[in-house]
Enzyme design. Structure first.
Site, PDB file in Angstrom:
ATOM      1  CB  CYS A  61      17.484   7.422  11.050  1.00 18.71           C
ATOM      2  SG  CYS A  61      16.111   6.241  10.942  1.00 18.71           S
ATOM      3  CB  CYS A  88      12.550   7.472   7.783  1.00 20.12           C
ATOM      4  SG  CYS A  88      12.731   6.315   9.150  1.00 20.12           S
ATOM      5  CB  CYS A  91      14.407   9.415  11.970  1.00 25.75           C
ATOM      6  SG  CYS A  91      14.539   9.540  10.157  1.00 25.75           S
TER       7      CYS A  91
END
Length: 376
Positions: A61, A88, A91
């Site tokens: 990420c 997230c 990502c």
């Protein structure tokens, strides 16, 4: 959509819980270093979550790196979700990893091809990777080579066709085999019996058995003409025979203590004093991965134990602890394939198909016998 064969094999590579994730300081440090490097090669092997933000990410990420003390690792996104973290947005850690997509593309191609056995380069071309990279990917995730996967899927397809086609010949050609001779050459690996008998639900296959009293209670030993197909412990003869009939519902099962005397003696010898009892022939059907696990179990020295993690690492599959445990639990021939020699990473007794107390007694007896023979 994920294919049934690939899905089952991929699912078996995942652990039962995050407890199966090695959380030693050394392993966590390796994971943290991968996070610091934003290593794309680590994607798919674990995710990391940040306590202060409540978010979990891929190792690669691009977001700002958190303080190490705020980070916790999970093997799969589902475990991070269960722990209360959310994915997230940058990502997208729950989306399919590119390597997983390539693996499934290869599996899809192998499931479709019937005319001939494809080469590694042909399968790799379909998946968009080199043959060498594909071989490594299959071994790391599924624990088998592309060829072993192909052979297993062909066998599954053939078994399905035998149950549904009008004749054995029709099943042979509907499964994509060019001739019946190739099927009969390979029948031991695919069926463990003649295709005609398999089509009839093993009707006509002769299985002989005997039971006896052993140091661990009543024992049943059963065999086909090729070798042992079952070794089991139980409380009563009726219980053991009922289990054998469930496993082989259409076979001709008969008591034959005289014919099985040598086999019974051989199995009982494995329970007795000397650790060098002769190996016994077996006739069991298994997937390629199960066979690898069972062969590895037979390499564990008498009087010693290994953890499920140790066994997984010896197969080149350190992440496949659950798959290894499942293969141990599916072992049909107690003692002969010594699944009792596998214990928990903390040294504690774990599940055993024939009872934890029997497992404990087996290991104690083997340690005593090994120590006695070492002192001779």
């Amino acid at each position: 959509m994920m294919l049934p064969g690939a899905a089952a094999m991929l699912e078996s590579a995942l652990p039962l819980s995050n407890a199966a994730l090695d959380t030693s300081a050394a392993k966590d440090n390796d994971r943290w270093q991968a996070v610091l490097r934003r290593d794309p090669q680590a994607d798919g092997r674990f995710v990391y979550a940040v306590r202060t933000t409540g978010i979990f990410c891929r190792p690669s990420c691009p977001s700002r790196r958190p303080a190490r003390g705020n980070v916790v690792f999970f093997l799969v996104p589902e475990h991070a979700r269960l722990a209360g973290y959310r994915a997230c947005i940058r990502c997208a850690p729950e989306s399919m990893h590119p390597l997983t997509a390539r693996l499934l593309a290869a599996c899809s191609y192998l499931d479709r091809v019937h005319e001939k056995v494809p080469t590694l380069s042909e399968v790799g071309h379909e998946a968009g990777v080199s043959g060498y990279a594909l071989q490594r990917l299959f071994r790391r995730v599924l624990g088998v080579t592309p060829h072993e996967y192909y052979a297993t899927r062909r066998a599954q397809d053939f078994r399905h066709q035998l149950r549904t086609a009008s004749t054995v010949t029709a099943a042979i050609y509907q499964a994509g085999f060019g001739s019946s001779s190739r099927v009969y050459e390979q029948r031991a690996g695919m069926l463990g019996m003649n295709p005609g008998k398999y089509r009839k639900g093993a009707a006509g296959q002769r299985i002989r058995y005997t039971t006896a009293i052993s140091p661990l209670g009543r024992i049943l030993v059963a065999s086909t003409t090729r070798g042992l197909c079952a070794v089991a412990f139980g409380e009563t003869e009726e219980e053991l025979v009922a289990g054998l009939l469930r496993d082989f519902p259409n076979a001709e099962v008969e008591l034959d203590s005289a014919a099985l005397a040598a086999n019974l003696a051989g199995v009982l010898a494995l329970l007795q004093e000397h650790p060098t009892a002769s190996p016994l022939p077996v006739d069991v059907r298994a997937t390629a991965f199960q066979r690898r696990v069972w062969e590895a179990l037979q390499q564990i020295p008498f009087g010693e134990t290994r953890s499920y993690s140790d066994l997984a690492r010896s197969l080149g599959r350190p992440e496949a602890v659950r798959a290894v445990a499942r293969a141990c639990g599916q072992n049909p021939v107690a003692i002969v394939v010594p699944c009792h020699r596998v214990i928990g990473k903390d040294g504690q007794m774990t599940g055993y198909r024939w009872g934890i107390e029997r497992k404990r007694q087996l290991l104690e007896q083997e340690r005593r016998s090994a120590a006695k023979n070492a002192g001779c």
